[in-house]
Design an enzyme around this catalytic site. Sequence first.
Site, PDB file in Angstrom:
ATOM      1  N   SER A 346       0.504  -1.571   0.058  1.00  7.48           N
ATOM      2  CA  SER A 346       0.146   0.104  -0.202  1.00  7.48           C
ATOM      3  C   SER A 346       0.792   1.232  -0.256  1.00  7.48           C
ATOM      4  CB  SER A 346      -0.634  -0.142   1.128  1.00  7.48           C
ATOM      5  OG  SER A 346      -1.905   0.638   0.883  1.00  7.48           O
ATOM      6  N   TRP A 349       2.829   1.483  -2.973  1.00  8.92           N
ATOM      7  CA  TRP A 349       1.445   2.742  -4.165  1.00  8.92           C
ATOM      8  C   TRP A 349       1.303   3.839  -4.584  1.00  8.92           C
ATOM      9  CZ3 TRP A 349      -3.547   3.502  -3.335  1.00  8.92           C
ATOM     10  CH2 TRP A 349      -4.695   3.450  -4.697  1.00  8.92           C
ATOM     11  N   HIS A 350       1.190   4.328  -3.121  1.00  9.09           N
ATOM     12  CA  HIS A 350       0.901   5.443  -2.993  1.00  9.09           C
ATOM     13  C   HIS A 350       1.775   6.363  -3.488  1.00  9.09           C
ATOM     14  CE1 HIS A 350      -2.290   4.128  -0.388  1.00  9.09           C
ATOM     15  NE2 HIS A 350      -2.658   5.253  -0.688  1.00  9.09           N
ATOM     16  N   GLY A 351       3.198   5.647  -3.166  1.00 11.04           N
ATOM     17  CA  GLY A 351       3.659   6.348  -3.290  1.00 11.04           C
ATOM     18  C   GLY A 351       5.420   6.401  -2.798  1.00 11.04           C
TER      19      GLY A 351
END
Length: 452
Positions: A346, A349-351
């Site tokens: 997660s 994925w966000h950055g």
Amino acid sequence: MEKIIGLMSRDDWVYTGLLLFSFAASCYVRKLGNNILASGALGFAMALFIIGPRIAYSLGICAIAVGIQAFAPKKKVPFYVFLTTFTYLMFVRFAHYFLPVVEVASHTNVIQLIITLRIIGITFEENDAWLHKNDENATKRYLTRMPTLLEKFAYFYHFCGLFTGPYYTYQMLLDSQNPALQSWDPTPEVTSRFVRLLWSVPAFVITNHYFPLDSLRSDAIWEVSFFTRLVYAALIFVVFKTRVYSAWAIAESICVILGIGIYPAASNPKIIVGPTDLKVFEGLRDKENVEMNSDAIVNLDIPKVEFSDGFRDGMKAWNRSVQTWLALYVHSRVKFMRVETTMLVSAIWHGTYAGYFMSFGVVAMCAILEDVIFKLVPVNPETGLRPQWFRILYTHTIRCRGFEMLATGFLLKNASDVHHFWSSIYYWLPLLCVPFYIYSVKTAAPKLKLVV
């Protein structure tokens, strides 16, 4: 006019424009028959208009993924696509440091995030359908029709959810083509979401104006009391939540108008899974004047976000489509350290900002902390609840203040900014979690091995 424009950032105004345009487009597309290819072309055109040549970033991984799906060994396709897609995502985020290219940021990054979910999701959908193609008594619904190459790209760039979410599967997109949905009236579902805007938008505009995030970055934060810092973090969390509540109210409405996530209520639909009572669904799917609901696309459970008793319930109620994506394609498929691995994916994925990893890393420990505490204070078998004194104490200390601290890490992003504020509140949440996490790891029951 300048005062009105100053109420929100440039990015917020752009997102508002995109959402309103997409809402109007969804009404028009519905009237024209809800064509998937046309919707994909519209989404691609919108992306090209907003980010220009940077659309090449998403086109690159789309082409690579389609190639892997076509030529890799069937059983290995999901693994190869998952690994390649996330490796590519990391590469393009760092590419501007060593190549003469533009940074993947803002709207470009959001499009990249959504397309990453769609690429991996449709890969698993196709693979699961292939693996279970001979199951005569399947208890789970699989992809009913394999997409063509054009349909895949149309799904990747479908304008619905491309800039904000929510995530939906390709099967949900196929289900939206059901002719019975053309006679279904989406007005009540849309109206209920627009009622939310009556309080979420004013709350966002007011708190966003008076409590800017930059205050947490300034040295002035050290000049106020510890209690004031916690209050300011709570208000920043209100800004964050009301922004999302508002955006997803419109984004969900777009899905509803297009019939994405709309199923007979009696089929017990679940978020991004769709109908779970398959016999009832098969009997009702083509009938008109059947009670429908949008449970499969509801991305927020606001009462649980605000009032649930713990971290796990609060997290599950937030961004439910992505939470379910993570549960289906990460948590349920790894063999060890499931929570930690899921939070790591997660965060990636966000950055690449340290704040994401700091926040999601602490979330994993919060889940362990909560498990230990809940074991010490068990549920009353008669009421099904823990003691009221405990629920009040836990909710208004660890649970609420914890979510607020984690939100500041997510929003501040840079390691120096996160450290600047978290040190001002003495890193209280990680320091509280670490001993419980170590205790949990040390006392975990070892897995027994059967020796034959």
